[in-house]
Motif scaffolding. Structure first.
Motif, PDB file in Angstrom:
ATOM      1  N   GLY A  75      58.455  71.584  60.804  1.00  0.00           N
ATOM      2  CA  GLY A  75      59.709  72.242  60.412  1.00  0.00           C
ATOM      3  C   GLY A  75      60.493  71.407  59.405  1.00  0.00           C
ATOM      4  O   GLY A  75      60.355  70.190  59.329  1.00  0.00           O
ATOM      5  N   MET A  76      61.322  72.099  58.641  1.00  0.00           N
ATOM      6  CA  MET A  76      62.033  71.469  57.515  1.00  0.00           C
ATOM      7  C   MET A  76      63.495  71.169  57.824  1.00  0.00           C
ATOM      8  O   MET A  76      64.190  70.636  56.965  1.00  0.00           O
ATOM      9  CB  MET A  76      61.987  72.413  56.309  1.00  0.00           C
ATOM     10  N   VAL A  77      63.982  71.587  59.013  1.00  0.00           N
ATOM     11  CA  VAL A  77      65.431  71.465  59.248  1.00  0.00           C
ATOM     12  C   VAL A  77      65.764  70.687  60.520  1.00  0.00           C
ATOM     13  O   VAL A  77      66.876  70.802  61.062  1.00  0.00           O
ATOM     14  CB  VAL A  77      66.091  72.875  59.284  1.00  0.00           C
ATOM     15  N   ILE A 331      48.134  73.357  42.908  1.00  0.00           N
ATOM     16  CA  ILE A 331      49.332  72.910  42.177  1.00  0.00           C
ATOM     17  C   ILE A 331      50.561  73.367  42.950  1.00  0.00           C
ATOM     18  O   ILE A 331      51.469  72.595  43.240  1.00  0.00           O
ATOM     19  CB  ILE A 331      49.363  73.490  40.743  1.00  0.00           C
ATOM     20  N   ARG A 332      50.578  74.623  43.323  1.00  0.00           N
ATOM     21  CA  ARG A 332      51.750  75.172  44.033  1.00  0.00           C
ATOM     22  C   ARG A 332      51.926  74.509  45.410  1.00  0.00           C
ATOM     23  O   ARG A 332      53.025  74.100  45.780  1.00  0.00           O
ATOM     24  CB  ARG A 332      51.578  76.698  44.168  1.00  0.00           C
ATOM     25  N   GLU A 333      50.823  74.406  46.152  1.00  0.00           N
ATOM     26  CA  GLU A 333      50.974  73.983  47.550  1.00  0.00           C
ATOM     27  C   GLU A 333      51.262  72.497  47.696  1.00  0.00           C
ATOM     28  O   GLU A 333      51.764  72.058  48.727  1.00  0.00           O
ATOM     29  CB  GLU A 333      49.735  74.396  48.342  1.00  0.00           C
ATOM     30  N   TYR A 390      65.221  74.996  46.124  1.00  0.00           N
ATOM     31  CA  TYR A 390      66.054  74.592  44.987  1.00  0.00           C
ATOM     32  C   TYR A 390      66.610  73.214  45.328  1.00  0.00           C
ATOM     33  O   TYR A 390      67.764  73.065  45.719  1.00  0.00           O
ATOM     34  CB  TYR A 390      67.158  75.647  44.821  1.00  0.00           C
ATOM     35  N   ASN A 391      65.705  72.217  45.214  1.00  0.00           N
ATOM     36  CA  ASN A 391      66.015  70.877  45.708  1.00  0.00           C
ATOM     37  C   ASN A 391      66.536  69.994  44.574  1.00  0.00           C
ATOM     38  O   ASN A 391      66.289  70.265  43.403  1.00  0.00           O
ATOM     39  CB  ASN A 391      64.766  70.273  46.342  1.00  0.00           C
ATOM     40  N   LEU A 392      67.237  68.947  44.950  1.00  0.00           N
ATOM     41  CA  LEU A 392      67.803  68.049  43.933  1.00  0.00           C
ATOM     42  C   LEU A 392      67.332  66.635  44.231  1.00  0.00           C
ATOM     43  O   LEU A 392      67.579  66.108  45.324  1.00  0.00           O
ATOM     44  CB  LEU A 392      69.336  68.119  43.982  1.00  0.00           C
TER      45      LEU A 392
HETATM   46  C1  2HG Z   1      57.088  75.796  50.444  1.00  0.00           C
HETATM   47  O1  2HG Z   1      57.268  76.959  50.095  1.00  0.00           O
HETATM   48  C2  2HG Z   1      57.809  75.274  51.644  1.00  0.00           C
HETATM   49  O2  2HG Z   1      56.276  75.053  49.858  1.00  0.00           O
HETATM   50  C3  2HG Z   1      58.441  73.899  51.480  1.00  0.00           C
HETATM   51  O3  2HG Z   1      58.669  76.215  52.175  1.00  0.00           O
HETATM   52  C4  2HG Z   1      59.672  73.874  50.626  1.00  0.00           C
HETATM   53  O4  2HG Z   1      59.628  71.487  50.498  1.00  0.00           O
HETATM   54  C5  2HG Z   1      60.271  72.513  50.329  1.00  0.00           C
HETATM   55  O5  2HG Z   1      61.426  72.484  49.900  1.00  0.00           O
END
Ligand code: 2HG
Ligand code: FAD
Ligand code: ZN
Length: 467
Positions: A75-77, A331-333, A390-392
């Motif tokens: 999880g990311m949060v 590339i995307r993943e 949309y990371n910084l």
């Molecule tokens: C993705 O789409 C994930 O690759 C991760 O939801 C998003 O790291 C991330 O900000």
């Protein structure tokens, strides 16, 4: 309180194999994937079946011991890790990995909550069916975690979120009872739809122990392409063009900025620049069809012709083999891993209506670049769903608390103006628990709190998360 007698009672329920108390064994369960949240617990409990989960939860309810459910801990949060008090147990579902039933006539599969997503995808394929939930963490996340976060991923624009892929669930309630909601029905209007309360609840209303998942026809043809576009605005127009031409065959449409591609190439040396020239924006397009003789490559090439003429598309690579397709997906993943390799960043998982996503990026970029001239906006994700990461990132530095707050304020104010969400697919967890109170109205928050109080009066289910 978690003391030795509590741990002994847990051991009697789940056996020695189901209890971890050594610091080294516990460590991976108390820190999140990004290293942003590091908590404490005296015990990780790993039940082997639903009855054991129920007995452990009953003991926790009697002793008012908080429980943090955990699946793959991707999880990311910070939702799946405990806080630093050490008061909670971590309840890991990872030993519950049974595929209980596959019903081909009903196109349904019943699974334990601890099944790894990829195992489920493969089991569907082996049975000439398809389970469409797809995300880069699929080799380690669990279906229980996917349903508890209502995960999104890269096929939402065609198949919907995790929640849309479920017919029924089994769960243990916060008082330790088993709710058997494993009905494999496509139609059932018999009152409140409780499975939808537990899905997306991030473990705050109970523990999902099993699920009946929908299966789909297996795609016979897949076409993967990378299209260079001049701007996010062009990518949204391209989305409409391709959707118009290809309809429901369009299953993935992922945007990546130049910075993202550069970071992946730097940190994953096996990755190559996909075009002869450098382009500012690229879109990964995936089409699938269940007909064996579908000519997807030709149809995509034809649909791209007007896009090239009007300048919506600058270049395109259509994969001619499975390995080329997986290189394009690579590339995307790899973007999240590449971003992680560069250190901490301020993370945003936003959504707005697709019609406003280009405006979001244009205004967001302008405001963030003005406020943080040395920072880099890492913009990528599921633009076909109106959902972006949309990371910084602050090259060579960790963002300070002040910088994080200032960046959040810019992004969240814009989202409020555009009718967006501060969490499209990752959930609220610990990270956005306070922030959400500034974006939902009192009526909605009151309803959420009333549901929480009714189902979990002692507040033992994943305290400090979501609400
Ligand atoms: C993705 O789409 C994930 O690759 C991760 O939801 C998003 O790291 C991330 O900000
Ligand atoms: P965990 O991280 O263990 O838990 C997540 C939450 O669910 C926690 O609040 C936990 O308490 C709760 N929970 C877990 N299991 C249960 C259960 N059985 N019952 C009740 N509550 C439970 N997410 C997306 O949506 N889309 C993406 O494209 C995406 N890509 C990712 C790429 C990478 C590289 C990584 C690392 C993560 C990505 N994620 C993505 C985030 C993550 O993979 C998802 O949130 C996933 O659904 C979490 O599953 P998990 O089993 O790891 O859950
Ligand atoms: Zn995502």
């Amino acid at each position: 309180m978690i003391d030795s007698s509590f741990i002994e009672r847990v051991r009697q329920i789940v056996g020695a194999a189901g209890v971890l108390t050594d610091a080294g064994d516990i460590d991976p369960y108390v820190r999140d994937w990004r290293g942003n949240y590091i908590g404490k617990t005296a015990v990780v409990v790993r039940p082997a079946n639903t009855e054991e989960v129920a007995a452990v939860v009953k003991l926790c309810a009697q002793t008012h011991t908080p429980i943090v459910p955990q699946g793959g801990n991707t999880g990311m949060v910070g939702g799946g890790v405990p806080d630093t008090s050490g008061d909670a147990i971590v309840l890991s579902l990872k030993r519950m990995t049974r595929i209980r039933e596959i019903d081909l006539a009903n196109n349904a599969m019943t699974v334990d909550a601890g099944c790894i997503l990829q195992t489920i995808q493969n089991a569907a394929l082996e049975n000439d069916r398809y389970f469409p939930l797809s995300l880069a963490a699929e080799g380690s996340c669990t279906i229980g975690g996917n349903l508890s976060t209502n995960a999104g991923g890269t096929a939402v624009l065609r198949f919907g979120n995790a929640r849309d892929l479920v017919l029924g669930i089994e769960a243990v309630t916060p008082d330790g009872r088993i709710w058997n909601g494993l009905k494999a029905l496509r139609k059932d209007n018999t009152g409140y739809d409780l499975k939808h309360l537990l899905m997306g609840a991030e473990g705050t209303l109970g523990i999902i122990t099993g699920a009946v998942l929908k299966l789909y026809p297996k795609p016979q043809r897949t076409c993967t392409a990378l299209v260079a576009v001049p701007s996010p605005r062009a990518s949204v127009q391209l989305l409409a063009t391709i959707r118009g031409a290809m309809g429901d065959r369009l299953t993935g449409f992922e945007l990546m900025s130049r910075v993202c591609v550069d970071h992946v190439i730097t940190h994953f040396p096996s990755t190559a620049e996909p075009f002869e020239q450098r382009h500012d924006w690229q879109v990964l397009v995936e089409l699938t069809d269940t007909l064996k003789d579908a000519q997807l490559e030709d149809a995509l090439a034809t649909s791209l012709e007007p896009a090239f003429e009007s300048g919506l598309a600058e270049d395109a690579v259509i994969a001619s083999s499975e390995s080329q397709a997986s290189a394009l997906w690579g590339i995307r993943e790899h973007i999240p891993e590449a971003e992680k390799a560069r250190g901490k960043s301020v993370k945003h998982d936003i959504s707005v209506p697709i019609s406003r996503i280009a405006e979001f990026i244009e205004r967001g970029d302008a405001a963030l670049n003005a406020a943080f001239p040395n920072a880099q906006v890492i913009c990528f994700g599921h633009i076909g769903d109106g959902n972006l990461h949309y990371n910084l990132s602050f090259p060579g530095a960790t963002p300070s608390v002040e910088q994080t707050h200032a960046a959040n304020s810019i992004v969240y104010a814009l989202l409020d103006e555009l009718g967006g969400s501060i969490s499209a697919e990752h959930g609220l967890g610990q990270m956005k628990r306070d922030e959400i109170t500034r974006h939902k109205g009192e009526v909605e928050l009151d309803m959420m709190r009333a549901i929480k109080r009714a189902l979990d009066p002692h507040g033992i289910m994943n305290p400090g998360k979501v609400l």
